[in-house]
Design an enzyme around this catalytic site. Structure first.
Site, PDB file in Angstrom:
ATOM      1  CG  HIS B  49      17.396   3.614   1.533  1.00  0.00           C
ATOM      2  ND1 HIS B  49      16.540   2.636   1.068  1.00  0.00           N
ATOM      3  CD2 HIS B  49      16.636   4.438   2.294  1.00  0.00           C
ATOM      4  CE1 HIS B  49      15.324   2.867   1.537  1.00  0.00           C
ATOM      5  NE2 HIS B  49      15.348   3.951   2.273  1.00  0.00           N
ATOM      6  CG  HIS B  96      11.673  -2.362   5.051  1.00  0.00           C
ATOM      7  ND1 HIS B  96      11.536  -2.691   6.368  1.00  0.00           N
ATOM      8  CD2 HIS B  96      12.420  -1.228   5.035  1.00  0.00           C
ATOM      9  CE1 HIS B  96      12.165  -1.793   7.118  1.00  0.00           C
ATOM     10  NE2 HIS B  96      12.710  -0.890   6.342  1.00  0.00           N
ATOM     11  CG  ASN B  97      13.253  -5.466  -1.460  1.00  0.00           C
ATOM     12  OD1 ASN B  97      12.057  -5.398  -1.177  1.00  0.00           O
ATOM     13  ND2 ASN B  97      13.758  -4.974  -2.581  1.00  0.00           N
ATOM     14  CG  ASP B 270       8.793   9.462   7.391  1.00  0.00           C
ATOM     15  OD1 ASP B 270       8.868  10.296   6.462  1.00  0.00           O
ATOM     16  OD2 ASP B 270       9.181   8.292   7.309  1.00  0.00           O
TER      17      ASP B 270
END
Lengths: 233, 664, 88, 88
Positions: B49, B96-97, B270
């Site tokens: 990711h 956001h699987n 973020d």
């Protein structure tokens, strides 16, 4: 003439109300932060839509305790003009300025779409520029808009003609089929007994600009402004 | 012995999802064996990711710069496109699987929260959100549970935060039954000279953490989940559910924008996957500095969290901020106004190391370069192999498979297919009008927003991907996804500007999957070059598989278009009785991977429809010129269900639903 | 240290739409013998007070003023003493 | 006839965003001594069963399969016998 738009933590239609008043109606507008104790000389107050405090516990349950609400309640009780839109209506009920409460929508889902409301009275501060029986096409967007009050309160609302807007079809017919959220008597908006505080679930500030698909919201704000100017002069 | 600093073994590395070679290269980079906290940081930074290790080589072939781009793809948290008049648009799509497969409501909600933070961390106010969703078949009870939870999660987070959800798509396909795809896109607007960058700036600056307290949420959440397939043992992942708080995020938004507007922000990022580990190392790399972080200063939600847990926590609604030391008081005042906590946790340094201290002990000392994408993070070129299934699918003859059926029967069955039927049940739950900019949303080809900041101009945004086409022919499928997204914004009257992409694929270690991935990326790149719509960034999600099969390759494309004049806004529904109906482009009798084929035979076979990028480009220019000259009252793209369904949709969405079509 | 448990329920006269929906779900899942489902809030909180009575008073005050809306809800409160260290 | 009272709460480790917000509100309203607010569901239902044990079994089954989300929530169930005529 200056209209105050209260900003609670979680209000998200404050900018929309401010823009409609300032740019679509050309009236001076000012944000009033929830922590402040001063309405800054505003002639009318708007409690905007949104998810104050995330709608946690109950919509409006926490916002009603904000410092600014003491001033708003005093202002309203002394005849000041107040409109509570969607979350603002919930806050007015929670703070006792309006009777009843807004429960979860009948189908337990958030609903966002254009609907029609019928004007039940054309002689109030908020409908002076409109006529009884007119149909307005205005969007709703809420998860808890199911207006409820006990029998005695409902009876009083009817007797005092405090029901201002009801959900109807494009031709103005009010029925169970035109009720989006289960509100008793298809109530979409009411005023207090004195007639200076309005609570409504639909969003007039989202229907003040033809580019957005409807200008039916302008009449409500226009009525408020004219009523206020007459009193002031 | 402090578990945080005990020396590790290759077994520890494997348990954290790293390979043996990766463990060895960590030891080489450090010139020693990493301790447990350091290994934890590497494990999340080198996860699929964060590092894109299996995809970056392919992504580099995409066109990633263009005249309107203010930042190169990958440089910042989101793409940044100049729309003149002193304004720019930030936009990005992310997946956001895997969290949504574990807990649909919170998985989808935190997906919205994460993508919104990517936008406002750049100083942009989010003005629109879209969601591209894919589930298994609706007659499956688990699918209905996931579908309802995901829609409710997106609806509540977006509505409460106050961003209108204005577009997207929903598909139902058997291959997604255990592994739904939840891709969320956000769009924001900002003054071109008031952007914030994800940099540490220079040494001796104050490093601040802004927002929610840090808890044990999602440790090995998004980062590790993305490297594991799902099978029956999903259940034991239960504790790693991250919870989103849209109300808190709204406060964080206002505080962040006010901080940036005040001019005191040197850098801001973020916290997404890998939380503090990722934000500290990525900002340090961009600023060419190091960071000394004292974990004792991080506000915690649970007592006695270890350094390892603090560094890997994925608690939501947090930002990392770098400011001058003398501006701390001003920052605190702004945050106090919005009831958002802010705490100094460290200082930038000039030694290029991330140094962590906890309970008075140094628990990590890691060279920044070794951690990050473009630095020490591994880059793999995986083996490719043409999938065996193609022999069968390309040999099939869809027309024969369909057999004989009357046009009206076919038409009616198509109208009932969940992939074509109205999605009003979904989008009526989204507040699509908050911020009063929405001119068109779900019943038109692209969502259209007027821009209060730039009177007279508007934006069109759309997401698209037909994963059947990509399955049958990855190169063509990739190109078609971009072409269709472009067609949708053009049909609404906008000039396509740039794209973001969310590449959802199976296990990259499977050569057939990697072949699909490489080919699809080529197709996307060629289409972007042809339409001059560069890739501004996005996200890759691998390991989307359930039971044994990979999901169909799904490169979701998010397209941004600019409407030069609000009069060019064109609806999809018929407007006036008596208007002529014209078809732009030829009708090939291509039924490969069609909705008709799958509705009638439950088969996905044949080849994807042919696409000529030059013809496609001319189609866009022709339609756009006709719109700008006022000849067009409505325009609608032929996609699933072809011409028949396009005519039906234009009639259903016609003015006051009164118009039909008489086709010779 | 005391722990208060507050149950806030819609007043009986009010239609509980959420309860109705769950009831229908139970029926469809074959629980024929379950019904009259009503759903409200269960709220727990810890209160530092000198005595149980004082904790009870505070809990009642909070429940009446904040946790419930008299127009549509009733509440019940129970207070128990707990060790200070015990988790909520 | 039996009455089941089910409390469904988020697992202690999971962040209760609603409870946190209400806690902050209570603080700002002057209830300094109240804290650790957590908000869940209180569900009541009526069950026809031969015995208390059977009613308890049914209530547990319903709580596990329908009323709570095993991924994030714990539940507690209490069952009491009631006269058939009594209101829920």
């Amino acid at each position: 003439m200056k209209i105050g738009v209260v900003v609670f933590p979680g209000s998200n239609c404050d900018h929309d109300a401010y823009w409609a008043i300032k740019h679509n109606l050309g009236i001076n507008a000012e944000f009033l932060f929830h922590k402040e104790h001063d309405l800054k000389g505003c002639d009318a107050i708007i409690l905007p839509g949104g998810f104050s405090y995330g709608d946690y516990l109950r919509s409006g349950a926490i916002a009603r305790f904000s410092p600014i609400m003491k001033e708003v309640i005093e202002f309203a009780n002394s005849g000041g003009l107040v409109i509570g839109i969607c979350n603002g209506f919930q806050i007015l009920c929670e703070s006792g300025l309006l009777p009843g409460a807004l429960l979860r929508n009948r189908d337990l889902r958030f609903i966002s779409k254009f609907i029609h409301i019928r004007i039940e009275r054309g002689d109030t501060i908020f409908t002076g520029e409109l006529n009884r029986g007119d149909v307005l096409r205005i969007p709703i967007a809420h998860g808890e808009g199911n207006y409820h009050a006990d029998k005695a309160t409902l009876q009083r609302l009817e007797e005092n003609d405090q029901i201002i807007f009801t959900y109807c079809d494009p031709k103005g017919n009010v029925s169970e089929d035109t009720n989006p959220n289960g509100s008793q008597l298809n109530i979409a908006g009411i005023v207090n007994e004195a007639g200076n505080v309005l609570g409504m679930m639909p969003h007039p500030e989202r229907a003040c600009d033809s580019v957005l698909g409807s200008t039916d919201g302008v009449g409500i704000f226009r009525s408020l402004i004219t009523a206020r100017e007459e009193v002031a002069v | 012995m402090n578990p945080d600093t005990h020396t590790t073994t290759v077994e520890d590395a494997k348990n954290l999802g790293l390979t043996e070679q990766e463990y060895e290269s960590i030891c080489e980079l450090l010139d020693r064996v990493p301790n447990y906290t350091e290994l934890g940081v590497y494990s999340v930074m080198w996860s699929e990711h964060c590092s894109y290790k299996n995809s970056i080589a392919q992504l580099k072939t995409l066109p990633r710069s263009g005249s309107r781009l203010l930042v190169e793809a990958g440089e910042e948290n989101a793409g940044l496109v100049d729309i003149e008049d002193g304004y720019a648009v930030a936009f990005k799509i992310e997946s956001h699987n895997h969290p949504s497969a574990v807990e649909p409501y919170q998985g989808a909600a935190t997906g919205v929260g994460g993508i919104l933070r990517d936008i406002f961390t750049m100083g942009a106010r989010p003005i629109a959100a879209l969601d591209s969703l894919r589930f298994g078949r609706l007659d499956n009870q688990r699918t209905r549970f996931l579908f309802e939870g995901v829609v409710k999660g997106i609806s509540n987070y977006g509505n409460s935060f106050g961003v209108p959800t204005v577009g997207g798509e929903v598909f139902f396909e058997d291959c997604y039954c255990d592994n739904p795809l939840v891709n969320v896109m956000a769009v924001g607007i900002l003054k071109a000279d008031q952007t914030a960058s994800a940099t540490s700036g220079a040494p001796k600056k104050a490093v601040m953490i802004l927002g929610a307290r840090t808890g044990r949420d999602g440790i090995h959440g998004a980062s590790l989940l993305a490297s594991r397939e799902f099978d029956e043992k999903t259940e034991d992942m239960r504790p790693t559910v991250q919870v989103g708080d849209p109300f808190y995020e709204k406060m964080l938004l206002e505080a962040s924008l006010e901080l940036i507007a005040s001019g005191i922000v040197i850098g801001m990022q973020d916290m997404g996957a890998a939380g503090i580990s990722c934000s500290t190392s990525e900002m340090s790399q961009k600023g060419r500095t190091g960071m000394n972080i004292n974990l004792d200063l991080v506000p915690l939600r649970e007592a006695d969290m270890s350094a390892y847990e603090i560094m890997l926590s994925e608690s939501q609604e947090r930002m990392l901020l770098v400011i001058e030391e003398q501006d701390i008081a001003q920052a605190e005042a702004i945050c106090e106004k919005w009831d958002v906590p802010i705490a100094r946790i460290g200082t930038t340094t000039d030694n290029g190391f991330i140094q962590l201290h906890h309970n008075g002990e140094r628990v990590a000392n890691i060279p920044v370069e070794s951690l990050v994408l473009g630095g020490g993070a591994p880059v793999y070129i995986r083996e490719q192999q043409e999938p065996v299934y193609l022999n069968e699918t390309l040999a099939a003859n869809p027309r024969e498979l369909i057999g004989s059926i009357t046009p009206s029967d076919a038409f009616n069955q198509l109208l009932e297919s969940p992939n074509i039927a109205s999605k009003r049940w979904v989008y009526d739950q989204y507040d699509s009008m908050v911020r009063s900019n929405t001119v068109q949303s779900f019943d038109s080809d692209a969502a259209v927003l007027r821009l209060k900041e730039v009177p007279g101009k508007g934006l069109a945004v759309a997401t698209d991907c037909n994963s059947r086409y990509v399955y049958l022919n990855p190169y063509r499928g990739g190109a078609i996804a971009v072409a269709e997204a472009a067609r949708n914004v053009v049909c609404s009257g906008a000039t396509p500007l740039a794209i973001t992409n969310c590449l959802n694929f199976g296990n990259p270690y499977n050569p057939e999957v990697y072949w699909q991935f490489a080919k699809a990326v080529r197709g996307i790149g060629d289409a972007c070059r042809s339409f001059d719509t560069p890739v501004t960034g996005g996200n890759v999600s691998f390991h989307n598989e359930s039971q044994e099969k990979a999901v169909y390759p799904t490169p979701t494309i998010g397209m941004l278009g600019l409407i030069e004049d609000l009069n060019h806004i064109t609806p999809a529904g018929f407007q006036n009785k008596g208007d002529l109906i014209a078809l732009l482009g030829e009708v090939g009798n291509e039924l490969g991977g069609s909705e008709l084929l799958s509705t009638l035979t439950e088969k996905v076979a044949g080849d994807a429809p042919a696409i000529d990028l030059e013809v496609e480009k001319r189609l866009h220019l022709t339609l756009l010129t006709a719109i700008q000259n006022g000849y067009i009252s409505s325009a609608h793209d032929c996609s699933e269900g072809g011409l028949a369904i396009a005519l039906a949709e234009s009639s259903i969405n016609s003015k006051e639903q009164t118009l039909g079509a008489d086709v010779g | 240290m005391f722990k208060a448990q507050v149950d806030v329920m819609l007043r009986p006269a009010i239609l509980d739409v959420e309860g109705k929906t769950v009831e229908n779900a139970l029926r469809s899942l074959g629980y024929e013998n379950a019904g009259h489902v009503r759903i409200g809030k269960h709220i727990t909180l810890k209160i530092e007070a000198e005595s149980r009575e004082e904790a009870q008073r505070i809990a009642n005050d909070i429940s009446k003023k904040v946790l419930s809306n008299p127009v549509m809800e009733d509440y019940t409160v129970s207070v128990t003493e707990i060790e200070t260290a015990e988790a909520a």
